[in-house]
Design a protein around this motif. Structure first.
Motif, mmCIF file in Angstrom:
data_model
loop_
_atom_site.group_PDB
_atom_site.id
_atom_site.type_symbol
_atom_site.label_atom_id
_atom_site.label_comp_id
_atom_site.label_asym_id
_atom_site.label_seq_id
_atom_site.Cartn_x
_atom_site.Cartn_y
_atom_site.Cartn_z
ATOM 1 N N ASN A 102 0.857 -1.173 -0.152
ATOM 2 C CA ASN A 102 0.076 0.096 0.123
ATOM 3 C C ASN A 102 1.033 1.012 0.086
ATOM 4 N N TRP A 103 2.213 1.054 -0.688
ATOM 5 C CA TRP A 103 2.845 2.153 -0.650
ATOM 6 C C TRP A 103 2.548 3.328 -1.419
ATOM 7 N N ARG A 104 3.119 4.622 -0.928
ATOM 8 C CA ARG A 104 2.718 5.704 -1.734
ATOM 9 C C ARG A 104 3.986 6.309 -2.199
ATOM 10 N N ASN A 125 -2.916 5.943 -1.445
ATOM 11 C CA ASN A 125 -2.563 4.818 -0.570
ATOM 12 C C ASN A 125 -1.884 5.524 0.735
ATOM 13 N N THR A 126 -1.906 4.684 1.722
ATOM 14 C CA THR A 126 -1.813 5.235 3.155
ATOM 15 C C THR A 126 -0.624 4.673 3.818
ATOM 16 N N THR A 158 -0.495 6.025 -6.988
ATOM 17 C CA THR A 158 -0.347 5.707 -5.415
ATOM 18 C C THR A 158 -0.933 6.526 -4.601
#
Length: 261
Positions: free
Chosen positions: A116-118, A146-147, A143
């Motif tokens: 869940n990478w940004r 994403n959090t 992304t």
């Protein structure tokens, strides 16, 4: 048979030691932001007997995904990877630079589909080929919601240029609002400059790690690292082990951080 048992024994001891290191790192001592200067890829390729240094850059990129996993699993919130400096755009061989650009674009694409990478590009697009800029922009967009772990890809990055760009941005915004030179001087503060850096809104790095044994910043995060802790690893970039990373964090956790002295 003896060699095989020895290898297994070493692997077991290594695993036990690594787990012990990890258990000793509670969340309250883990750095929130880790910056990584990955160095030694070219030396690694030459020592391994590869015909081109691009093999080292590919191995280094693969190691960086591992490194990000280690950081994420340990609870680090932000990681900044120094992948391509603004100086590299002029001081690297044309073929090597082309390969490196392709490798970085592939890494950005890969990371944007993982966990869940940004992903965020920090740096200037000046001098970067359109294909790389497009890959970085696509990774950011993909992304953005994403959090998980926030990953800064420092590409086309230079610390001095970043500070210069920040000042230009401040001056331009002030002029657009009809402000005078006198009032601008009154407005300038470290916080205002920090807001206009490529990493504006993010916490400064708590820990800066550099591989290959070199002990210099190389124009990396000059402003943000004013109060950072530094850790230098002897291993070349592709040879970095998780235990090396855990030792760096353990060392960080034992330091008494001082600001201004």
């Amino acid at each position: 048979m003896t060699k095989q048992r020895t290898g297994l024994g070493r692997g077991l001891l290594y695993g036990l030691y690594q787990n012990r290191l990890r258990r000793g790192l509670t969340k309250d001592v883990v750095p929130g932001h880790v910056a990584m200067i990955i160095d030694g890829n070219r030396r690694w390729a030459r020592q391994a007997g590869h015909e081109t240094v691009s093999h080292g850059h590919r191995a280094g990129a693969a190691k960086m995904r591992e490194f990000l996993e280690w950081c994420d699993d340990l609870g680090v919130s932000v990681v900044t990877l120094y992948l391509l400096s603004s100086d590299n755009l002029t001081n690297r061989d044309g073929e090597e630079l082309s390969d490196l650009i392709e490798i970085i674009a592939g890494l950005a694409e890969d990371l944007s589909h993982y966990r869940n990478w940004r992903v965020q590009h920090v740096g200037s697009t000046t001098g970067l080929p359109e294909s790389l800029v497009a890959a970085l922009v696509a990774a950011e967009k993909r992304t953005a919601a994403n959090t998980g772990l926030h990953i800064n890809l420092a590409v086309g990055y230079g610390g001095r240029k970043e500070i210069t760009d920040a000042m230009r941005s401040i001056v331009a915004a002030h002029h657009a609002d009809g402000g005078s030179l006198e009032t601008l001087a009154d407005l300038l503060t470290p916080d205002l400059i920090g807001e206009h850096l490529y990493t504006g809104g993010q916490p400064d790095p708590d820990l800066v790690i550099r591989t290959s044994g070199e002990q210099r910043l190389s124009d990396f995060m000059l402003w943000q690292s004013a109060h950072s802790e530094f850790y230098f690893v002897e291993a070349l970039g592709p040879d970095l082990r998780e235990v090396d990373f855990l030792r760096a964090v353990r060392d960080y956790s034992r330091r008494q951080r001082r600001y201004g002295g």
